[in-house]
Write an enzyme that holds these catalytic residues in place. Structure first.
Site, PDB file in Angstrom:
ATOM      1  N   ARG A 109      -0.450  -1.930  -7.021  1.00 30.98           N
ATOM      2  CA  ARG A 109      -0.786  -3.021  -6.094  1.00 30.98           C
ATOM      3  C   ARG A 109      -1.764  -3.997  -6.770  1.00 30.98           C
ATOM      4  O   ARG A 109      -1.604  -5.208  -6.684  1.00 30.98           O
ATOM      5  CB  ARG A 109      -1.406  -2.409  -4.827  1.00 30.98           C
ATOM      6  CG  ARG A 109      -1.826  -3.417  -3.755  1.00 30.98           C
ATOM      7  CD  ARG A 109      -2.176  -2.632  -2.488  1.00 30.98           C
ATOM      8  NE  ARG A 109      -3.012  -3.372  -1.555  1.00 30.98           N
ATOM      9  CZ  ARG A 109      -2.545  -4.204  -0.619  1.00 30.98           C
ATOM     10  NH1 ARG A 109      -1.248  -4.435  -0.531  1.00 30.98           N
ATOM     11  NH2 ARG A 109      -3.374  -4.799   0.223  1.00 30.98           N
ATOM     12  N   HIS A 152      -4.009  -9.127   3.331  1.00 33.46           N
ATOM     13  CA  HIS A 152      -5.464  -9.192   3.443  1.00 33.46           C
ATOM     14  C   HIS A 152      -5.865 -10.187   4.527  1.00 33.46           C
ATOM     15  O   HIS A 152      -5.355 -11.304   4.563  1.00 33.46           O
ATOM     16  CB  HIS A 152      -6.103  -9.656   2.121  1.00 33.46           C
ATOM     17  CG  HIS A 152      -6.087  -8.615   1.048  1.00 33.46           C
ATOM     18  ND1 HIS A 152      -6.190  -8.917  -0.291  1.00 33.46           N
ATOM     19  CD2 HIS A 152      -5.988  -7.267   1.117  1.00 33.46           C
ATOM     20  CE1 HIS A 152      -6.149  -7.800  -1.001  1.00 33.46           C
ATOM     21  NE2 HIS A 152      -6.030  -6.791  -0.160  1.00 33.46           N
ATOM     22  N   ARG A 201       0.867  -1.183   0.000  1.00 33.36           N
ATOM     23  CA  ARG A 201       0.000   0.000   0.000  1.00 33.36           C
ATOM     24  C   ARG A 201       0.905   1.234   0.000  1.00 33.36           C
ATOM     25  O   ARG A 201       2.048   1.185   0.463  1.00 33.36           O
ATOM     26  CB  ARG A 201      -0.885   0.029   1.251  1.00 33.36           C
ATOM     27  CG  ARG A 201      -1.834  -1.158   1.357  1.00 33.36           C
ATOM     28  CD  ARG A 201      -2.611  -1.081   2.679  1.00 33.36           C
ATOM     29  NE  ARG A 201      -3.543  -2.192   2.817  1.00 33.36           N
ATOM     30  CZ  ARG A 201      -3.268  -3.341   3.431  1.00 33.36           C
ATOM     31  NH1 ARG A 201      -2.067  -3.519   3.988  1.00 33.36           N
ATOM     32  NH2 ARG A 201      -4.169  -4.301   3.511  1.00 33.36           N
ATOM     33  N   TYR A 211      -9.107 -10.084  -7.214  1.00 40.00           N
ATOM     34  CA  TYR A 211      -8.046  -9.948  -8.208  1.00 40.00           C
ATOM     35  C   TYR A 211      -7.911 -11.185  -9.099  1.00 40.00           C
ATOM     36  O   TYR A 211      -7.236 -11.142 -10.119  1.00 40.00           O
ATOM     37  CB  TYR A 211      -6.692  -9.726  -7.514  1.00 40.00           C
ATOM     38  CG  TYR A 211      -6.639  -8.486  -6.664  1.00 40.00           C
ATOM     39  CD1 TYR A 211      -6.542  -7.224  -7.234  1.00 40.00           C
ATOM     40  CD2 TYR A 211      -6.700  -8.564  -5.272  1.00 40.00           C
ATOM     41  CE1 TYR A 211      -6.495  -6.091  -6.451  1.00 40.00           C
ATOM     42  CE2 TYR A 211      -6.650  -7.440  -4.479  1.00 40.00           C
ATOM     43  CZ  TYR A 211      -6.549  -6.203  -5.079  1.00 40.00           C
ATOM     44  OH  TYR A 211      -6.510  -5.086  -4.307  1.00 40.00           O
ATOM     45  N   HIS A 241      -1.986   2.551  -5.943  1.00 41.69           N
ATOM     46  CA  HIS A 241      -2.870   1.402  -5.727  1.00 41.69           C
ATOM     47  C   HIS A 241      -3.062   0.599  -7.012  1.00 41.69           C
ATOM     48  O   HIS A 241      -3.290  -0.611  -6.963  1.00 41.69           O
ATOM     49  CB  HIS A 241      -4.215   1.866  -5.173  1.00 41.69           C
ATOM     50  CG  HIS A 241      -4.780   0.917  -4.158  1.00 41.69           C
ATOM     51  ND1 HIS A 241      -4.204   0.714  -2.923  1.00 41.69           N
ATOM     52  CD2 HIS A 241      -5.849   0.084  -4.209  1.00 41.69           C
ATOM     53  CE1 HIS A 241      -4.899  -0.193  -2.255  1.00 41.69           C
ATOM     54  NE2 HIS A 241      -5.905  -0.595  -3.008  1.00 41.69           N
ATOM     55  N   LYS A 253      -2.476  -2.498   7.671  1.00 39.62           N
ATOM     56  CA  LYS A 253      -3.719  -2.154   8.362  1.00 39.62           C
ATOM     57  C   LYS A 253      -3.816  -2.924   9.670  1.00 39.62           C
ATOM     58  O   LYS A 253      -3.371  -4.055   9.772  1.00 39.62           O
ATOM     59  CB  LYS A 253      -4.922  -2.487   7.470  1.00 39.62           C
ATOM     60  CG  LYS A 253      -5.132  -1.482   6.333  1.00 39.62           C
ATOM     61  CD  LYS A 253      -6.421  -1.757   5.606  1.00 39.62           C
ATOM     62  CE  LYS A 253      -6.667  -0.702   4.531  1.00 39.62           C
ATOM     63  NZ  LYS A 253      -7.903  -0.966   3.787  1.00 39.62           N
TER      64      LYS A 253
END
Length: 332
Positions: free
Chosen positions: A282, A305, A188, A314, A279, A212
């Site tokens: 990514r 994730h 990110r 994806y 992004h 995150k």
């Protein structure tokens, strides 16, 4: 006699209301009695244009709790900003805020994308849900509010050809280093922006990033990314610890906005005619890696994730890849 303060004003309003409800009462006696009671308290009037102190206090409590839970500074900053905007619009005591107040507040942002409105609601759900769970308020006004339905759009990844066009369009060693690091690691923007030179492990071609939820994970560089990153770092003469810095003195860590501008500039130089952001790189990392045969679980871990469904977005094969898979695996 009390001075003409907020307490005096409040007392007058109370007496006037009582006199209206019960016309026979002696307003003068009631005022004298209330004057004795009110003299024991400090009364402050809440101006309509001000954030209610109770709501401000509850927001600070919530943020302190989330900080102790280990939420990342970036997430906390985002929560604080959204809740500050909310408090400036809804000037009420926390336990008096209704679902209708929240709907009216969100309605002010009809010009924003549904995803942005959904994010604002998510923050409010987290805030009021926490207050209710801690029994600070009796009911959660957001409980029955559902997030707006969003159009499911696939992330727009670059093709291999477009990626090569970006590489050729880089005009500085810093631009090429940005591009290769973002693509090779799948990081990110905030993760790359926070990196320091000392974070890079040149033996394992890897580094650890904070993602995150303040969660740490290892990401990897390609030989190409490491080559261009070394080239950029060797050309620098500063002592700044940040991995990516400004081009002009005084040298300092490059902002997220600065990296976004550089990537947009590369795309403009390449003549792609489409918006390219960190992004996008990514997305490109995830899509091309999955199309090349990587396992979904591995890409999920590399992207950081928590939910496999997020990574699954994806896993959209190109027409060429679908034809290849059909030919390879069809039992005839």
């Amino acid at each position: 006699m009390m001075a003409n303060t907020a307490g005096e004003q409040m007392m007058s309003e109370v007496v006037a209301m009582l006199h209206e409800l019960i016309p026979t009462i002696n307003a003068h006696e009631i005022k004298n009695e209330l004057s004795v009671i009110f003299s024991k308290y400090h009364v402050t009037k809440i101006e309509l244009q001000e954030v209610h102190p109770d709501l401000h206090e509850k927001i600070q409590l919530f943020l302190s709790s989330k900080r102790l839970e280990g939420l990342s500074p970036i997430t906390l900053e985002s929560y604080e900003l959204d809740l500050k905007i909310f408090a400036e619009h809804v000037k009420k005591k926390t336990d008096e805020i209704t679902a209708a107040d929240i709907r009216v507040f969100l309605g002010r942002f009809s010009h924003l994308k549904l995803s942005s409105i959904a994010k604002k609601l998510s923050v409010l759900k987290s805030f009021f849900g926490w207050l209710a769970s801690e029994e600070i308020i009796q009911r959660d006004p957001t409980k029955k509010l559902k997030p707006p339905k969003q159009e499911k759009r696939l992330p727009k990844a670059l093709t291999i050809e477009e990626l090569e066009m970006l590489r050729e369009a880089c005009k500085t060693t810093r631009q090429r280093a940005f591009l290769e690091v973002l693509y090779a690691t799948g990081c990110r923007l905030s993760e790359v922006q926070a990196l320091n030179r000392s974070d890079i492990n040149y033996q394992t071609l890897s580094c650890r990033v904070i993602g995150k939820g303040n969660k740490e994970r290892e990401v990897y560089f390609s030989f190409k990314a490491m080559y261009h990153l070394r080239k950029y770092l060797m050309a620098r003469t500063d002592n700044e610890p940040a991995l990516f810095i400004t081009e002009r003195k005084p040298y300092r860590r490059l902002s997220k906005r600065g990296i976004q501008r550089e990537i947009a500039l590369i795309a403009e130089n390449a003549g792609l005619g489409k918006k390219v952001s960190p992004h996008t790189l990514r997305h490109t990392f995830a899509t091309l890696t999955l199309n090349n045969g990587a396992e979904l679980a591995a890409v999920q871990a590399l992207l950081g994730h928590e939910d496999p469904a997020t990574t699954q977005v994806y896993a959209q094969l190109t027409d060429e890849k679908k034809r290849e898979q059909h030919k390879k695996y069809l039992v005839q």
